[in-house]
Motif scaffolding. Structure first.
Motif, PDB file in Angstrom:
ATOM      1  N   HIS A   1       0.834  -1.203   0.000  1.00 54.79           N
ATOM      2  CA  HIS A   1       0.000   0.000   0.000  1.00 54.79           C
ATOM      3  C   HIS A   1       0.871   1.257   0.000  1.00 54.79           C
ATOM      4  O   HIS A   1       1.872   1.319   0.721  1.00 54.79           O
ATOM      5  CB  HIS A   1      -0.912  -0.003   1.218  1.00 54.79           C
ATOM      6  N   PRO A   2       0.511   2.270  -0.777  1.00 56.99           N
ATOM      7  CA  PRO A   2       1.320   3.506  -0.837  1.00 56.99           C
ATOM      8  C   PRO A   2       1.487   4.187   0.521  1.00 56.99           C
ATOM      9  O   PRO A   2       2.461   4.923   0.723  1.00 56.99           O
ATOM     10  CB  PRO A   2       0.527   4.397  -1.805  1.00 56.99           C
ATOM     11  N   ASP A   3       0.550   3.969   1.443  1.00 55.04           N
ATOM     12  CA  ASP A   3       0.633   4.613   2.754  1.00 55.04           C
ATOM     13  C   ASP A   3       1.699   4.011   3.665  1.00 55.04           C
ATOM     14  O   ASP A   3       2.026   4.592   4.704  1.00 55.04           O
ATOM     15  CB  ASP A   3      -0.723   4.541   3.469  1.00 55.04           C
ATOM     16  N   VAL A   4       2.227   2.841   3.315  1.00 53.85           N
ATOM     17  CA  VAL A   4       3.236   2.189   4.153  1.00 53.85           C
ATOM     18  C   VAL A   4       4.588   2.866   3.923  1.00 53.85           C
ATOM     19  O   VAL A   4       5.145   2.815   2.828  1.00 53.85           O
ATOM     20  CB  VAL A   4       3.341   0.681   3.838  1.00 53.85           C
ATOM     21  N   THR A   5       5.112   3.498   4.962  1.00 54.61           N
ATOM     22  CA  THR A   5       6.368   4.243   4.858  1.00 54.61           C
ATOM     23  C   THR A   5       7.566   3.310   4.930  1.00 54.61           C
ATOM     24  O   THR A   5       7.442   2.120   5.240  1.00 54.61           O
ATOM     25  CB  THR A   5       6.465   5.262   6.005  1.00 54.61           C
ATOM     26  N   GLU A   6       8.734   3.868   4.670  1.00 56.09           N
ATOM     27  CA  GLU A   6       9.962   3.069   4.731  1.00 56.09           C
ATOM     28  C   GLU A   6      10.184   2.512   6.133  1.00 56.09           C
ATOM     29  O   GLU A   6      10.642   1.374   6.289  1.00 56.09           O
ATOM     30  CB  GLU A   6      11.160   3.925   4.313  1.00 56.09           C
ATOM     31  N   GLU A   7       9.857   3.297   7.152  1.00 54.12           N
ATOM     32  CA  GLU A   7      10.005   2.808   8.523  1.00 54.12           C
ATOM     33  C   GLU A   7       9.082   1.617   8.774  1.00 54.12           C
ATOM     34  O   GLU A   7       9.485   0.627   9.389  1.00 54.12           O
ATOM     35  CB  GLU A   7       9.676   3.918   9.522  1.00 54.12           C
TER      36      GLU A   7
END
Length: 216
Positions: free
Chosen positions: A108-114
């Motif tokens: 999902h695009p909302d999942v950040t690198e962290e």
């Protein structure tokens, strides 16, 4: 061809990871229902299902960890190590299921690198059998590429991305893992005794108590 424990994706049920050359492209992950055909078949055309389409930048965040984990397992089975390369990469069927569990969790695009880093750590904390079960449940209802963020796909994201880089979610504790007391292996010929049954009961109860304490 590059890949992991897959000689020919036309001839075996496996997964196919297509890695693009362009940085802005998408990595596509297919399930391939290949099978060994009769000698009279002139053309091979296995059925495929697109299971996931993930941004190349997101794939780069997880591909090294996938390679390390898969090669560790292949080494334990005395099989040839694999690698990712541009183009088609065949992946053995069970390893492919595990790959998709992680890919679905971070696609999902909302999942950040962290959050990707947290998901990788939580994924590594799962046993292969647990990853297979998660794949089966997810694929049964929301296992197609366009079903991003729905049902079990959203549940995978919530579960694996929970935690921080400093304190990732310990799935093993929540599942109440433990061990039964060791006993001599006599090929299951020995009949259970009341004392052994009581010992096993106490061990399982202790595991359950630890699991409940994790939620307290």
């Amino acid at each position: 061809m590059s890949g992991f424990d897959c000689e020919d994706h036309y001839l075996e049920h496996c997964y196919l990871v297509q890695v693009p050359r362009t940085v802005n492209g998408s990595v596509m992950i297919f399930e391939v229902f290949g099978e060994r055909p009769p000698a009279t078949t002139a053309v091979l055309e296995p059925e495929v299902v697109l299971r996931a389409e993930i941004a190349k930048s997101k794939w780069d965040m997880i591909s090294d960890e996938l390679r390390t984990e898969f090669n560790r397992r292949l080494k334990s089975e005395r099989k040839k190590a694999g690698r990712w390369s541009v183009g088609n990469n065949g992946v053995q069927r069970l390893l492919g299921k595990e790959l998709l569990v992680l890919a679905w969790a971070v696609e999902h695009p909302d999942v950040t690198e962290e959050r990707v880093a947290v998901a990788v750590r939580n994924w590594l904390g799962l046993k292969p059998e647990e990853r297979w079960w998660l794949y089966t449940m997810t694929a049964a209802s929301t296992g197609l590429a366009h079903q991003v963020g729905l049902g079990w796909r959203d549940a995978l994201r919530s579960a694996l991305c929970f935690g921080t880089n400093k304190d990732a979610f310990n799935l093993g504790v929540v599942m109440g893992r433990g061990r039964l007391p060791a006993r001599k292996n006599e090929g299951h010929r020995e009949k259970p005794t009341s004392s052994r049954a009581r010992m096993e009961f106490d061990a399982l109860r202790a595991i359950g108590l630890r699991s409940r304490e994790a939620f307290a």
